[in-house]
Enzyme design. Structure first.
Site, mmCIF file in Angstrom:
data_model
loop_
_atom_site.group_PDB
_atom_site.id
_atom_site.type_symbol
_atom_site.label_atom_id
_atom_site.label_comp_id
_atom_site.label_asym_id
_atom_site.label_seq_id
_atom_site.Cartn_x
_atom_site.Cartn_y
_atom_site.Cartn_z
ATOM 1 N N HIS A 92 56.470 77.649 -10.461
ATOM 2 C CA HIS A 92 57.740 77.147 -9.928
ATOM 3 C C HIS A 92 57.706 75.618 -9.964
ATOM 4 C CE1 HIS A 92 60.972 76.175 -7.179
ATOM 5 N NE2 HIS A 92 61.454 77.367 -7.465
ATOM 6 N N GLU A 162 64.728 77.726 -15.093
ATOM 7 C CA GLU A 162 65.235 76.989 -13.934
ATOM 8 C C GLU A 162 65.264 75.491 -14.241
ATOM 9 O OE1 GLU A 162 64.719 79.214 -10.051
ATOM 10 O OE2 GLU A 162 62.809 78.222 -10.376
HETATM 11 P P1 PGA Z 1 68.043 77.317 -5.372
HETATM 12 O O1 PGA Z 1 66.495 77.488 -5.781
HETATM 13 O O2 PGA Z 1 68.714 78.634 -5.588
HETATM 14 O O3 PGA Z 1 68.001 76.884 -3.947
HETATM 15 O O4 PGA Z 1 68.597 76.268 -6.293
HETATM 16 C C1 PGA Z 1 66.145 78.209 -6.917
HETATM 17 C C2 PGA Z 1 64.646 78.099 -7.098
HETATM 18 O O5 PGA Z 1 64.096 77.009 -6.905
HETATM 19 O O6 PGA Z 1 63.979 79.091 -7.424
#
Ligand code: PGA
Length: 248
Positions: A92, A162
């Site tokens: 992540h 992401e």
């Molecule tokens: P968010 O986070 O939905 O708060 O943007 C997503 C993530 O970091 O996995």
């Protein structure tokens, strides 16, 4: 559709954790096309997942790159598995920001696979540039993980795209479904170097970054994405419920 609820450190009371789990069970039976995977902080994973018999699955938020032994603060793959996890989030951006490299991510993926856990590997650029260097950055992240694995192992990975610039904001700051569709295609193109023919389609690609009730339906409809990794909106009962129901 896979919905991974990354509670991060938002959920810090037992009561809240239990309520969110109960809600997820209700939502799973209500909306059959959605598969919910909860990623609670490690102590709550043990609390909720150990005796879980429901359709909801669990994920660790991270996994140790070591096996066991003298590693204070680490949670090993075996521990996660024993606690009831079947998935684990790896790489992540909030872990990468603390120094986790592509090589460490690969090591963690190996640990996950050898413990029978499905790795959800997060990739994504910090920002976009006019020279499209972010595409090479992304390719490097995907390649470092996929290249050394066997074809069977590659098929087990869930790729979570992401873009860091879209994380932790609101629906209007997230990606558009048009841009997401392009990125899903791009990631599948990278994967086609490591997987033969149609098997590329078998690898699940999910999107994360400001997914909320307001934008999830459009993102799902226009992008050929297989699901979502949801942060802040997954830790709020009203928002999470609305978000999952929007996929009905
Ligand atoms: P968010 O986070 O939905 O708060 O943007 C997503 C993530 O970091 O996995």
């Amino acid at each position: 559709m896979l919905i991974v609820a990354n509670w991060k450190a938002y959920v810090d009371s037992r009561e809240e954790a239990v309520k969110l789990f109960a809600l997820s069970k209700r939502l799973s039976s209500l909306i059959k096309r959605v598969k919910i995977v909860l990623a609670p902080p490690a102590p709550f994973l043990g609390l909720l997942a150990t005796k879980n018999r429901s359709k909801v699955s669990f994920a660790g938020q991270d996994i140790s790159s070591t096996t066991a032994g003298a590693s204070t603060g680490e949670v090993s793959g075996k521990t996660l598995k024993t606690a009831g996890a079947s998935y684990v989030i790896i790489g992540h951006s909030e872990r990468r920001a603390m120094g986790e490299t592509n090589e460490i991510v690969l090591e963690k993926v190996r640990r996950a696979l050898s413990n029978g856990l499905t790795p959800i590997v997060c990739v994504g650029e910090k920002e976009r540039d006019d020279n499209a260097e972010y595409l090479s950055y992304l390719k490097e992240q995907v390649t470092t993980v996929f290249r050394p694995l066997s074809p069977q192992e590659r098929l087990k990975i869930v790729v979570a795209y992401e873009p860091i610039w879209a994380i932790g904001k609101h629906a209007e700051d997230a990606m558009t479904s048009h841009d997401l569709a392009e990125m899903v295609l791009y990631i599948r193109k990278i994967l086609s170097e490591y997987l033969m023919g149609k098997s590329v389609e078998k690898v699940k690609i999910v999107y994360g970054g400001s997914v909320e009730p307001l934008n999830i339906r459009e993102l799902a409809g226009g992008s050929r994405v297989d699901g979502f990794l949801v942060g802040h909106a997954s830790a709020d009962k009203e928002m999470f419920s609305a978000l999952v129901k929007a996929l009905k």
